[in-house]
Design a protein around this motif. Structure first.
Motif, short mmCIF file in Angstrom:
data_model
loop_
_atom_site.label_atom_id
_atom_site.label_comp_id
_atom_site.label_asym_id
_atom_site.label_seq_id
_atom_site.Cartn_x
_atom_site.Cartn_y
_atom_site.Cartn_z
N ASN A 192 0.79 -1.23 0.00
CA ASN A 192 0.00 0.00 0.00
C ASN A 192 0.83 1.28 0.00
N SER A 193 2.02 1.21 -0.56
CA SER A 193 2.79 2.45 -0.74
C SER A 193 2.04 3.39 -1.68
N TYR A 194 1.39 2.82 -2.68
CA TYR A 194 0.61 3.61 -3.63
C TYR A 194 -0.88 3.31 -3.49
N LYS A 195 -1.69 4.27 -3.92
CA LYS A 195 -3.14 4.10 -3.98
C LYS A 195 -3.59 4.38 -5.40
N TYR A 196 -4.33 3.46 -5.98
CA TYR A 196 -4.88 3.66 -7.33
C TYR A 196 -5.96 4.73 -7.27
N THR A 197 -5.91 5.67 -8.21
CA THR A 197 -6.91 6.73 -8.25
C THR A 197 -7.50 6.85 -9.65
N MET A 198 -8.60 7.56 -9.74
CA MET A 198 -9.21 7.87 -11.03
C MET A 198 -8.76 9.24 -11.54
N GLU A 199 -7.82 9.84 -10.80
CA GLU A 199 -7.30 11.15 -11.19
C GLU A 199 -6.31 10.98 -12.35
#
Length: 260
Positions: A192-199
């Motif tokens: 969870n170092s990264y979070k997937y976004t819709m941005e």
């Protein structure tokens, strides 16, 4: 203690003002900082000799030139981690992991997402960095046919040989089966170092692994936005402690003078 109601009210007003100033200063403190980790510099600064894909951060980097060079090796001294643990990783996939390493080691714009770490090799890590939709999806697209045996690459490896090997009973298989969706890859592979976004890239609301340095670093504005508005942008404990110390001393002196 001999203080009147008016004097006590004044003390609380000063306290409230200092708290507001501290909160503002804490937000600013995370906008240009390096995490306390294995290969990071103490403070960000120019690094004209950064290598390869890490050159994007040459104007202001948390990594050294040597670290940037090692980030491009199949198995570098940085962490003794081998990308080719299930056969040779395709070059187009490897480019994303190199870029991921460069972002992690070199970026001074990850402050809003720095968190405490519980490992022997680093005191801080990044958590839930909002990654741009395109960066995550292209990473998955270019790596879907690469082979791995594990979902979480941070832990659980067999290190008896000095480098990471698949644990007994773990089967090598294509990424697209281990990580069925882009979000699975980006969020799970590094705990969870990264979070997937819709941005989208250029929105000012997500961190870009890839950008054209000729147009400036877009992640500067992203860090500022989340430091000021984001739910995940709380200042790090280290930054808070550094800011609390002088403020606490000032408050104590004011209280002591008032009762002396």
């Amino acid at each position: 203690f001999g203080l009147s109601v008016r004097e006590m009210a004044a003390q609380w007003a000063v306290l409230a003002l200092l708290a507001a100033c501290m909160a503002s200063a804490a937000k600013e403190s995370v906008l240009n900082m390096c995490m306390d980790a294995k290969h990071h510099k103490t403070e960000p600064g120019p690094e004209e000799a950064l290598h390869g894909q890490c050159v994007l951060w040459k104007d202001n980097a948390c990594c050294t030139a040597n670290t940037s060079t090692e980030a491009h090796q199949d198995q570098s001294y940085l962490y003794n981690f081998n990308w080719n643990h299930c056969g040779v990783m395709p070059e187009k996939c490897k480019q994303h992991f190199i870029q991921d390493t460069c972002l992690y080691e070199c970026s001074p714009n990850l402050g809003p997402w720095i968190d405490q770490a519980d490992t022997s090799w680093r005191r801080e890590r990044i958590l839930n960095v909002p990654l741009c939709k395109e960066d995550c999806e292209l990473w998955w697209e270019d790596c879907q046919d690469a082979i791995t045996c594990k979902e979480n690459w941070h832990k659980g490896w067999n290190w008896t040989s000095g480098t990471n090997r698949c644990p007994r009973g773990f089967m090598c298989q294509p990424f697209k089966y281990v990580f069925p969706r882009p979000a699975d890859l980006c969020e799970k592979i590094w705990s969870n170092s990264y979070k997937y976004t819709m941005e989208h890239r250029g929105s000012g609301r997500c961190i870009q692994m890839w950008f054209d340095p000729a147009n400036g670093n877009p992640n500067v504005a992203v860090a500022k936005y989340y430091a000021q508005n984001g739910r995940d942008a709380s200042p790090t404990p280290r930054a808070v402690l550094l800011l609390l110390l002088p403020a606490a001393l000032l408050l104590w002196r004011g209280w002591y003078d008032g009762i002396a």
